[in-house]
Design an enzyme around this catalytic site. Structure first.
Site, PDB file in Angstrom:
ATOM      1  N   HIS A  17       0.047  -6.182  -0.273  1.00  0.00           N
ATOM      2  CA  HIS A  17       0.122  -6.962  -1.150  1.00  0.00           C
ATOM      3  C   HIS A  17       1.639  -7.444  -1.504  1.00  0.00           C
ATOM      4  O   HIS A  17       1.965  -8.677  -2.181  1.00  0.00           O
ATOM      5  CB  HIS A  17      -0.916  -6.989  -2.394  1.00  0.00           C
ATOM      6  CG  HIS A  17      -2.478  -6.864  -1.849  1.00  0.00           C
ATOM      7  ND1 HIS A  17      -3.407  -6.100  -2.640  1.00  0.00           N
ATOM      8  CD2 HIS A  17      -3.356  -8.374  -1.351  1.00  0.00           C
ATOM      9  CE1 HIS A  17      -4.499  -6.093  -1.968  1.00  0.00           C
ATOM     10  NE2 HIS A  17      -4.362  -7.401  -1.321  1.00  0.00           N
ATOM     11  N   LYS A  41     -18.007 -10.465  -5.283  1.00  0.00           N
ATOM     12  CA  LYS A  41     -17.580  -8.894  -4.783  1.00  0.00           C
ATOM     13  C   LYS A  41     -17.740  -8.605  -6.403  1.00  0.00           C
ATOM     14  O   LYS A  41     -17.782  -9.282  -7.461  1.00  0.00           O
ATOM     15  CB  LYS A  41     -15.957  -9.200  -4.091  1.00  0.00           C
ATOM     16  CG  LYS A  41     -15.923  -9.197  -3.098  1.00  0.00           C
ATOM     17  CD  LYS A  41     -14.234  -8.765  -3.042  1.00  0.00           C
ATOM     18  CE  LYS A  41     -14.059  -9.622  -1.456  1.00  0.00           C
ATOM     19  NZ  LYS A  41     -12.620  -9.224  -1.233  1.00  0.00           N
ATOM     20  N   ARG A  90      -4.106  -9.479   8.279  1.00  0.00           N
ATOM     21  CA  ARG A  90      -3.870  -8.099   8.840  1.00  0.00           C
ATOM     22  C   ARG A  90      -3.808  -7.717  10.252  1.00  0.00           C
ATOM     23  O   ARG A  90      -2.415  -7.259  11.058  1.00  0.00           O
ATOM     24  CB  ARG A  90      -4.279  -6.973   8.305  1.00  0.00           C
ATOM     25  CG  ARG A  90      -3.519  -6.913   7.072  1.00  0.00           C
ATOM     26  CD  ARG A  90      -5.104  -6.165   5.476  1.00  0.00           C
ATOM     27  NE  ARG A  90      -6.024  -6.437   6.400  1.00  0.00           N
ATOM     28  CZ  ARG A  90      -7.253  -6.006   5.263  1.00  0.00           C
ATOM     29  NH1 ARG A  90      -7.511  -5.531   4.462  1.00  0.00           N
ATOM     30  NH2 ARG A  90      -8.476  -6.620   5.657  1.00  0.00           N
ATOM     31  N   SER A 128      -7.687  -2.237   0.323  1.00  0.00           N
ATOM     32  CA  SER A 128      -7.714  -2.654  -1.118  1.00  0.00           C
ATOM     33  C   SER A 128      -9.311  -1.294  -0.926  1.00  0.00           C
ATOM     34  O   SER A 128      -9.128  -0.485  -1.962  1.00  0.00           O
ATOM     35  CB  SER A 128      -8.462  -3.426  -2.221  1.00  0.00           C
ATOM     36  OG  SER A 128      -6.880  -4.056  -2.423  1.00  0.00           O
TER      37      SER A 128
END
Length: 158
Positions: A17, A41, A90, A128
């Protein structure tokens, strides 16, 4: 002045990040790191801790602001006068979901562009959720996160 918003849960913020923020801070006059409150979430860290850790990690960038937000991202962008949304990719597996988000945001707010950035190779595999799992199992996450995040994770899992 072009303002970009980099939204996410940042639960926790990783070196990947931070790498994207560094890249964006060179491209735009202002970058707002928008920490999402209501993501659907179940965040590991509460919103206050996620914002505070992001502020500490990104303190070296004078044109970067970290703030919490809730509601539609495009509405947040409009209220802040942002013209660009930054999203990280990514791997190819990220693309389909990110493409759907970008398309929906374009439909809701055609005046706001989405820009995809890729992290440096050494951060491309970091997420994460993987960092949280490694920390939960007692592994060393120093290579993947800022020392403040490493300490917060260590305290949480003691």
């Amino acid at each position: 002045m072009i303002t970009a918003v980099y939204p996410g849960t940042f639960d926790p913020i990783t070196n990947g990040h931070a790498d994207l923020v560094a890249r964006a801070s060179r491209l735009f006059e202002q970058v707002i790191v928008a920490v999402a409150q209501d993501t659907g979430k179940r965040p590991f860290c509460d919103i206050g801790q996620r914002v505070e850790l992001a502020r500490e990690v990104l303190a070296e960038f004078p044109n970067v602001e970290v703030t919490a937000f809730s509601g539609l991202l495009v509405e947040f962008c409009r209220t802040r006068g942002a013209q660009v949304v930054i999203r990280g990719l990514r791997a190819v597996s990220d693309f389909e979901y990110e493409f759907q988000l970008a398309s929906m945001n374009r439909r809701l707010a055609p005046e706001i562009e989405t820009l995809f950035l890729t992290p440096a190779e050494q951060y491309a595999f970091i997420s994460s959720s993987l960092v949280r799992e490694i920390a939960r199992l007692g592994g060393d996450v120093a290579e993947f996160v800022h020392p403040a995040v490493q300490q917060a994770l260590a305290e949480r899992f003691q």
